[in-house]
Design a protein around this motif. Structure first.
Motif, PDB file in Angstrom:
ATOM      1  N   LEU A 153       0.816  -1.210   0.000  1.00  0.00           N
ATOM      2  CA  LEU A 153       0.000   0.000   0.000  1.00  0.00           C
ATOM      3  C   LEU A 153       0.854   1.266   0.000  1.00  0.00           C
ATOM      4  O   LEU A 153       1.918   1.314   0.606  1.00  0.00           O
ATOM      5  CB  LEU A 153      -0.930  -0.005   1.209  1.00  0.00           C
ATOM      6  N   ASP A 154       0.337   2.293  -0.664  1.00  0.00           N
ATOM      7  CA  ASP A 154       1.044   3.563  -0.761  1.00  0.00           C
ATOM      8  C   ASP A 154       0.742   4.449   0.442  1.00  0.00           C
ATOM      9  O   ASP A 154      -0.270   4.272   1.135  1.00  0.00           O
ATOM     10  CB  ASP A 154       0.626   4.300  -2.035  1.00  0.00           C
ATOM     11  N   GLU A 155       1.608   5.433   0.650  1.00  0.00           N
ATOM     12  CA  GLU A 155       1.413   6.403   1.731  1.00  0.00           C
ATOM     13  C   GLU A 155       0.066   7.101   1.561  1.00  0.00           C
ATOM     14  O   GLU A 155      -0.337   7.462   0.465  1.00  0.00           O
ATOM     15  CB  GLU A 155       2.541   7.424   1.720  1.00  0.00           C
ATOM     16  N   GLY A 156      -0.644   7.253   2.677  1.00  0.00           N
ATOM     17  CA  GLY A 156      -1.952   7.883   2.659  1.00  0.00           C
ATOM     18  C   GLY A 156      -3.115   6.929   2.517  1.00  0.00           C
ATOM     19  O   GLY A 156      -4.273   7.332   2.655  1.00  0.00           O
ATOM     20  N   HIS A 157      -2.827   5.652   2.251  1.00  0.00           N
ATOM     21  CA  HIS A 157      -3.904   4.677   2.076  1.00  0.00           C
ATOM     22  C   HIS A 157      -4.583   4.392   3.413  1.00  0.00           C
ATOM     23  O   HIS A 157      -3.933   4.252   4.436  1.00  0.00           O
ATOM     24  CB  HIS A 157      -3.334   3.381   1.503  1.00  0.00           C
ATOM     25  N   HIS A 158      -5.897   4.298   3.394  1.00  0.00           N
ATOM     26  CA  HIS A 158      -6.695   3.963   4.578  1.00  0.00           C
ATOM     27  C   HIS A 158      -7.299   2.574   4.410  1.00  0.00           C
ATOM     28  O   HIS A 158      -7.659   2.184   3.307  1.00  0.00           O
ATOM     29  CB  HIS A 158      -7.851   4.949   4.761  1.00  0.00           C
ATOM     30  N   VAL A 186      -6.125   1.394   9.935  1.00  0.00           N
ATOM     31  CA  VAL A 186      -4.767   1.915   9.774  1.00  0.00           C
ATOM     32  C   VAL A 186      -4.721   2.924   8.642  1.00  0.00           C
ATOM     33  O   VAL A 186      -5.483   2.836   7.674  1.00  0.00           O
ATOM     34  CB  VAL A 186      -3.739   0.788   9.486  1.00  0.00           C
ATOM     35  N   GLU A 187      -3.830   3.892   8.799  1.00  0.00           N
ATOM     36  CA  GLU A 187      -3.493   4.836   7.735  1.00  0.00           C
ATOM     37  C   GLU A 187      -2.004   4.703   7.483  1.00  0.00           C
ATOM     38  O   GLU A 187      -1.199   4.777   8.415  1.00  0.00           O
ATOM     39  CB  GLU A 187      -3.830   6.271   8.117  1.00  0.00           C
ATOM     40  N   VAL A 188      -1.639   4.489   6.234  1.00  0.00           N
ATOM     41  CA  VAL A 188      -0.237   4.279   5.878  1.00  0.00           C
ATOM     42  C   VAL A 188       0.497   5.606   5.836  1.00  0.00           C
ATOM     43  O   VAL A 188       0.044   6.559   5.187  1.00  0.00           O
ATOM     44  CB  VAL A 188      -0.122   3.569   4.515  1.00  0.00           C
ATOM     45  N   GLY A 189       1.619   5.659   6.546  1.00  0.00           N
ATOM     46  CA  GLY A 189       2.450   6.847   6.550  1.00  0.00           C
ATOM     47  C   GLY A 189       3.727   6.637   5.751  1.00  0.00           C
ATOM     48  O   GLY A 189       3.830   5.704   4.942  1.00  0.00           O
TER      49      GLY A 189
END
Length: 237
Positions: A153-158, A186-189
């Motif tokens: 998953l990319d940054e910002g993905h929920h 989760v939110e990807v940072g």
């Protein structure tokens, strides 16, 4: 879901073959099968020949091992037992989710289909186990949720955690300490420089206040995430 009479070894083999391919398309090799079962390659070769003779697997020299329709049916029978037992141990006997795998491995070969059906009824016919793995119904039907590995998953993905691999009990204990469970949001940072750890914001399924966590490669390849609607106010600084 009827299955042929089979020894515990045969059941273990078909279950491992099925489990390896359940969440990915890549088939399992004899070497990987030996590693997962903790046996010698020669032992795997002998058993695979036996499984092929029984009509449970397809295999050609130097190629992957795949289940036949009969093999998949037997595997799903064992998987149903295993995951229902894990669910019972957690929900009714107070086991932690990192304790149930080995117990279920022992018990899954000792119970009858009648016991399993009554266990399912007692639990309200659950559709997933404590780690998010789907539980086949009595006919062997199951539905895998649409989910991707957190590592992809990319940054910002929920999204919400929908499945957590139970291969490593120590990792499960670590994730518990970080407040990560099935249905956790989760939110990807961003990745941290040099160390490579991924920063994620962790919050409860009901949208409670989030907290940051740092996850290494082992954790990132053990967590499956399903897309959902972002929670208000949950953003990484």
């Amino acid at each position: 879901m009827k299955s042929p009479a089979a020894s515990s070894s045969i059941e273990d083999y078909v279950k491992v073959i099925y489990s390896f391919t359940e969440w990915q398309d890549k088939p399992i090799s004899s070497t990987q099968l030996a590693q997962r079962l903790g046996v010698a390659n020669s032992s795997v070769s002998e058993m695979v020949r036996k499984l092929k003779d029984l009509g449970l697997v397809d295999h050609k020299p130097y190629s992957a091992v795949t289940l036949t329709e009969a093999g998949r049916g037997l595997a799903l029978t064992v998987v149903r037992r295993h995951r229902l037992i894990e669910t019972f141990l957690v929900e009714e006997l107070g086991y932690a989710w990192d304790e149930v795998h080995d117990e279920a491995e022992l018990l899954e070969h000792a119970v009858s289909e009648t016991f399993v059906d009554r266990l399912a009824a007692k639990l309200g016919h659950p559709t997933r186990d404590p780690h998010g793995d789907p539980i086949p119904d009595a006919d062997g039907a199951l539905e895998l949720p649409a989910a991707r590995l957190l590592s992809e998953l990319d940054e910002g993905h929920h999204g919400s955690i929908t499945r957590i691999s139970d291969d490593d009990p120590e990792l499960l204990r670590y994730l518990s300490r970080e407040g990560i469970d099935v249905d956790t949001h989760v939110e990807v940072g961003p990745r941290k420089p040099f160390s490579g750890a991924l920063q994620v914001l962790v919050s409860t399924a009901d949208g409670g206040a989030g907290h940051p966590a740092e996850l290494g490669e082992q954790a990132l390849h053990a967590l499956w995430v399903a897309d959902d609607t972002p929670h208000e106010g949950c953003t990484l600084a």
